[in-house]
Design a protein around this motif. Structure first.
Motif, PDB file in Angstrom:
ATOM      1  N   ASP A  57       0.824  -1.208   0.000  1.00  0.00           N
ATOM      2  CA  ASP A  57       0.000   0.000   0.000  1.00  0.00           C
ATOM      3  C   ASP A  57       0.857   1.256   0.000  1.00  0.00           C
ATOM      4  O   ASP A  57       0.539   2.248  -0.675  1.00  0.00           O
ATOM      5  CB  ASP A  57      -0.943  -0.008   1.205  1.00  0.00           C
ATOM      6  CG  ASP A  57      -2.001  -1.097   1.124  1.00  0.00           C
ATOM      7  OD1 ASP A  57      -2.208  -1.637   0.007  1.00  0.00           O
ATOM      8  OD2 ASP A  57      -2.612  -1.423   2.154  1.00  0.00           O
ATOM      9  N   VAL A  58       1.957   1.235   0.758  1.00  0.00           N
ATOM     10  CA  VAL A  58       2.865   2.381   0.806  1.00  0.00           C
ATOM     11  C   VAL A  58       3.503   2.615  -0.567  1.00  0.00           C
ATOM     12  O   VAL A  58       3.571   3.747  -1.055  1.00  0.00           O
ATOM     13  CB  VAL A  58       3.954   2.143   1.877  1.00  0.00           C
ATOM     14  CG1 VAL A  58       5.136   3.089   1.665  1.00  0.00           C
ATOM     15  CG2 VAL A  58       3.380   2.334   3.272  1.00  0.00           C
ATOM     16  N   VAL A  59       3.962   1.534  -1.204  1.00  0.00           N
ATOM     17  CA  VAL A  59       4.591   1.649  -2.518  1.00  0.00           C
ATOM     18  C   VAL A  59       3.600   2.197  -3.543  1.00  0.00           C
ATOM     19  O   VAL A  59       3.918   3.112  -4.316  1.00  0.00           O
ATOM     20  CB  VAL A  59       5.132   0.278  -2.982  1.00  0.00           C
ATOM     21  CG1 VAL A  59       5.576   0.343  -4.443  1.00  0.00           C
ATOM     22  CG2 VAL A  59       6.287  -0.156  -2.093  1.00  0.00           C
ATOM     23  N   TYR A  60       2.412   1.652  -3.539  1.00  0.00           N
ATOM     24  CA  TYR A  60       1.414   2.091  -4.519  1.00  0.00           C
ATOM     25  C   TYR A  60       1.047   3.562  -4.300  1.00  0.00           C
ATOM     26  O   TYR A  60       0.937   4.337  -5.260  1.00  0.00           O
ATOM     27  CB  TYR A  60       0.166   1.219  -4.407  1.00  0.00           C
ATOM     28  CG  TYR A  60      -0.870   1.499  -5.469  1.00  0.00           C
ATOM     29  CD1 TYR A  60      -0.680   1.070  -6.783  1.00  0.00           C
ATOM     30  CD2 TYR A  60      -2.025   2.206  -5.169  1.00  0.00           C
ATOM     31  CE1 TYR A  60      -1.624   1.335  -7.764  1.00  0.00           C
ATOM     32  CE2 TYR A  60      -2.971   2.474  -6.137  1.00  0.00           C
ATOM     33  CZ  TYR A  60      -2.768   2.030  -7.441  1.00  0.00           C
ATOM     34  OH  TYR A  60      -3.703   2.308  -8.413  1.00  0.00           O
ATOM     35  N   GLU A  61       0.887   3.935  -3.044  1.00  0.00           N
ATOM     36  CA  GLU A  61       0.560   5.336  -2.722  1.00  0.00           C
ATOM     37  C   GLU A  61       1.626   6.282  -3.248  1.00  0.00           C
ATOM     38  O   GLU A  61       1.315   7.326  -3.833  1.00  0.00           O
ATOM     39  CB  GLU A  61       0.423   5.481  -1.204  1.00  0.00           C
ATOM     40  CG  GLU A  61       0.124   6.894  -0.727  1.00  0.00           C
ATOM     41  CD  GLU A  61       0.089   6.995   0.792  1.00  0.00           C
ATOM     42  OE1 GLU A  61       0.464   8.064   1.320  1.00  0.00           O
ATOM     43  OE2 GLU A  61      -0.286   6.013   1.463  1.00  0.00           O
ATOM     44  N   GLU A  62       2.881   5.933  -3.069  1.00  0.00           N
ATOM     45  CA  GLU A  62       3.965   6.793  -3.538  1.00  0.00           C
ATOM     46  C   GLU A  62       4.072   6.782  -5.060  1.00  0.00           C
ATOM     47  O   GLU A  62       4.343   7.809  -5.680  1.00  0.00           O
ATOM     48  CB  GLU A  62       5.289   6.346  -2.915  1.00  0.00           C
ATOM     49  CG  GLU A  62       5.424   6.667  -1.438  1.00  0.00           C
ATOM     50  CD  GLU A  62       5.359   8.167  -1.159  1.00  0.00           C
ATOM     51  OE1 GLU A  62       6.048   8.946  -1.855  1.00  0.00           O
ATOM     52  OE2 GLU A  62       4.595   8.548  -0.242  1.00  0.00           O
ATOM     53  N   LEU A  63       3.866   5.619  -5.675  1.00  0.00           N
ATOM     54  CA  LEU A  63       3.921   5.544  -7.139  1.00  0.00           C
ATOM     55  C   LEU A  63       2.873   6.432  -7.788  1.00  0.00           C
ATOM     56  O   LEU A  63       3.106   7.027  -8.843  1.00  0.00           O
ATOM     57  CB  LEU A  63       3.726   4.099  -7.606  1.00  0.00           C
ATOM     58  CG  LEU A  63       4.951   3.182  -7.653  1.00  0.00           C
ATOM     59  CD1 LEU A  63       4.542   1.796  -8.106  1.00  0.00           C
ATOM     60  CD2 LEU A  63       6.026   3.743  -8.583  1.00  0.00           C
ATOM     61  N   MET A  64       1.717   6.516  -7.160  1.00  0.00           N
ATOM     62  CA  MET A  64       0.628   7.313  -7.725  1.00  0.00           C
ATOM     63  C   MET A  64       0.930   8.809  -7.699  1.00  0.00           C
ATOM     64  O   MET A  64       0.218   9.604  -8.315  1.00  0.00           O
ATOM     65  CB  MET A  64      -0.674   7.023  -6.986  1.00  0.00           C
ATOM     66  CG  MET A  64      -1.248   5.616  -7.245  1.00  0.00           C
ATOM     67  SD  MET A  64      -1.593   5.274  -9.015  1.00  0.00           S
ATOM     68  CE  MET A  64      -0.139   4.326  -9.489  1.00  0.00           C
ATOM     69  N   LYS A  65       2.005   9.194  -7.033  1.00  0.00           N
ATOM     70  CA  LYS A  65       2.424  10.600  -7.034  1.00  0.00           C
ATOM     71  C   LYS A  65       3.278  10.925  -8.258  1.00  0.00           C
ATOM     72  O   LYS A  65       3.610  12.092  -8.481  1.00  0.00           O
ATOM     73  CB  LYS A  65       3.215  10.907  -5.755  1.00  0.00           C
ATOM     74  CG  LYS A  65       2.398  10.784  -4.483  1.00  0.00           C
ATOM     75  CD  LYS A  65       3.265  11.053  -3.251  1.00  0.00           C
ATOM     76  CE  LYS A  65       2.464  10.871  -1.958  1.00  0.00           C
ATOM     77  NZ  LYS A  65       3.305  11.074  -0.746  1.00  0.00           N
ATOM     78  N   ILE A  66       3.640   9.907  -9.041  1.00  0.00           N
ATOM     79  CA  ILE A  66       4.450  10.120 -10.232  1.00  0.00           C
ATOM     80  C   ILE A  66       3.524  10.380 -11.421  1.00  0.00           C
ATOM     81  O   ILE A  66       2.699   9.525 -11.767  1.00  0.00           O
ATOM     82  CB  ILE A  66       5.331   8.894 -10.528  1.00  0.00           C
ATOM     83  CG1 ILE A  66       6.280   8.623  -9.360  1.00  0.00           C
ATOM     84  CG2 ILE A  66       6.118   9.098 -11.818  1.00  0.00           C
ATOM     85  CD1 ILE A  66       7.099   7.350  -9.520  1.00  0.00           C
ATOM     86  N   PRO A  67       3.606  11.530 -12.046  1.00  0.00           N
ATOM     87  CA  PRO A  67       2.743  11.813 -13.199  1.00  0.00           C
ATOM     88  C   PRO A  67       2.953  10.789 -14.323  1.00  0.00           C
ATOM     89  O   PRO A  67       4.076  10.401 -14.616  1.00  0.00           O
ATOM     90  CB  PRO A  67       3.196  13.212 -13.642  1.00  0.00           C
ATOM     91  CG  PRO A  67       3.833  13.823 -12.425  1.00  0.00           C
ATOM     92  CD  PRO A  67       4.481  12.672 -11.708  1.00  0.00           C
ATOM     93  N   ASP A  68       1.837  10.338 -14.896  1.00  0.00           N
ATOM     94  CA  ASP A  68       1.834   9.458 -16.069  1.00  0.00           C
ATOM     95  C   ASP A  68       2.341   8.042 -15.798  1.00  0.00           C
ATOM     96  O   ASP A  68       2.584   7.281 -16.745  1.00  0.00           O
ATOM     97  CB  ASP A  68       2.645  10.071 -17.219  1.00  0.00           C
ATOM     98  CG  ASP A  68       2.088  11.417 -17.659  1.00  0.00           C
ATOM     99  OD1 ASP A  68       0.854  11.545 -17.735  1.00  0.00           O
ATOM    100  OD2 ASP A  68       2.893  12.346 -17.910  1.00  0.00           O
TER     101      ASP A  68
END
Length: 396
Positions: free
Chosen positions: A299-310
């Motif tokens: 969940d932490v990884v996915y949350e942070e990845l979603m902050k990367i545009p595109d």
């Protein structure tokens, strides 16, 4: 003098071949967050070493080629908890899941036989199949669809007279894709129709998240003559160095054939088997605790990845890997940049480029695999460094 064409067709590990850059970065004082390899930081349960310490024989003798009976019985009892009935004769202990796969492909493949496997897939499958004289036929999946491969049209379109088996890694490495029993039913029906082996790599079985049930092809009784299950203590029990796995199958002819190979390599390490037997005896609380830890990291990884545009990524359902498509043309070039030029507060990060997980040339050049094997804070920081590195990389 010439080398064999089979070994020349193999590739070096795309997971490990960038280690030289990480070693160089660390020698210069950078901290590198290693998100590239599936080596968990979760402690190996203490019962492993306790069992080894309590070993009271005066000689560490050869084990039986099929495995120590105490371990075979522990494995059978473990599967019994999932309502699967296996006996000692159905279980051959191996030197990790890797040897299990090597033995299986040697036992079932003739030269140029084809093996279906969804791509991206665990890179060493290419090595295992090629060493046995076979050919990997990839079933291409997409990040946008969560790497789903349980599709009749996708599978049947790839089947030829040379097709011998279909490999199913569930939960998946590198995608985290989890097959439901309905998915397994669909694949099983196709395998029956075309008389294929089902090689079920289920070493991450318990790591199924969001209330998903742990599943196995062994739960489908009508497939028992064609299902070959690969299991291992490496990831489930964070005991990668123990190198203990197993092959589980009800097909007597297959198991007799694999025993020929097992006898040729003599046996697996006796003490590691004693420790592994204790691991297989752990109760449900252990699995619940470890699964919750990895789910939180995911969940932490996915949350942070979603902050990367595109970025393109669907939250995976299991294992401890996440594959994502990044807004760059060449992920390998980006990774080298992270390790050789980029840093933030003296820190950088390492992941595995996904191109090497594909069998189809040209695919995966813009994808990476993250192994969420570090604690939540380190995982969050590691993905943050990927985001910051991308921003700097694209500003160049």
């Amino acid at each position: 003098m010439e080398l064999s064409k089979r070994v020349e067709a193999m590739q070096h590990s795309p997971i490990r071949r960038f280690n030289v850059y990480a070693i160089e970065a660390e020698s210069k004082g950078k901290k590198v967050y290693h998100l590239n390899i599936g080596q968990p930081d979760v402690e190996t349960p203490a019962c492993f070493m306790e069992a080894v310490k309590n070993f009271d024989k005066k000689v560490v003798a050869y084990s039986e080629s099929g495995g120590e009976t105490i371990l075979q019985d522990a494995i059978a009892k473990y599967f019994k908890n999932y309502n699967m009935d296996f006996e000692r004769k159905d279980i051959i202990v191996t030197n990790g899941g890797s040897e299990a796969l090597n033995m299986i492909f040697t036992a079932v493949l003739n030269p140029d036989d084809e093996v279906l496997i969804a791509e991206p897939f665990y890179t060493n499958y290419h090595t295992f199949v090629t060493a046995a004289g076979g050919k990997v036929v990839p079933l291409t999946t997409k990040a946008e669809e969560g790497y789903d491969f349980a599709k009749a049209d996708l599978i049947e379109a790839a089947i030829t007279p040379k097709t011998k088996a279909i490999c199913c890694i569930s939960p998946g490495n590198p995608t985290g894709r989890v097959l439901t029993l309905e998915d397994m039913r669909l694949i099983g029906d196709i395998a029956k129709k075309h008389d294929l082996w089902i090689i079920a790599d289920e070493v991450y079985r318990e790591f199924a998240y969001d209330d998903r049930e742990a599943t196995s092809f062994g739960m489908l009784d009508d497939l028992k003559d064609r299902v070959i299950i690969v299991d291992s203590v490496s990831k489930r029990f964070s005991a990668c160095g123990a190198r203990v796995g197993c092959i589980v199958s009800k097909n007597e002819a297959l198991m007799d054939s694999i025993m020929k190979i097992a006898q040729g390599r003599l046996c697996c390490p006796t003490l590691d088997q004693i420790g592994a037997a204790a691991l297989y005896g752990l109760d449900k609380d252990y699995y619940d605790e470890v699964k919750a830890e990895y789910e939180g990291r995911r969940d932490v990884v996915y949350e942070e990845l979603m902050k990367i545009p595109d970025v393109v990524c669907q939250k995976p359902g299991g294992a401890f890997y996440m594959t994502a498509k990044l807004p760059v043309d060449d992920v390998e070039d980006f990774l080298i940049y992270l390790l050789t030029e980029f840093e933030d507060k003296g820190e950088t990060v390492m992941f595995a480029p996904a191109e090497g997980f594909y069998g189809t040339p040209g695919l995966g050049k813009d994808e990476m695999r993250i192994a969420y094997v570090l604690n939540k804070d380190d995982m969050r920081r590691g993905v943050e460094l990927i985001r910051l590195g991308l921003e700097a990389y694209n500003r160049r």
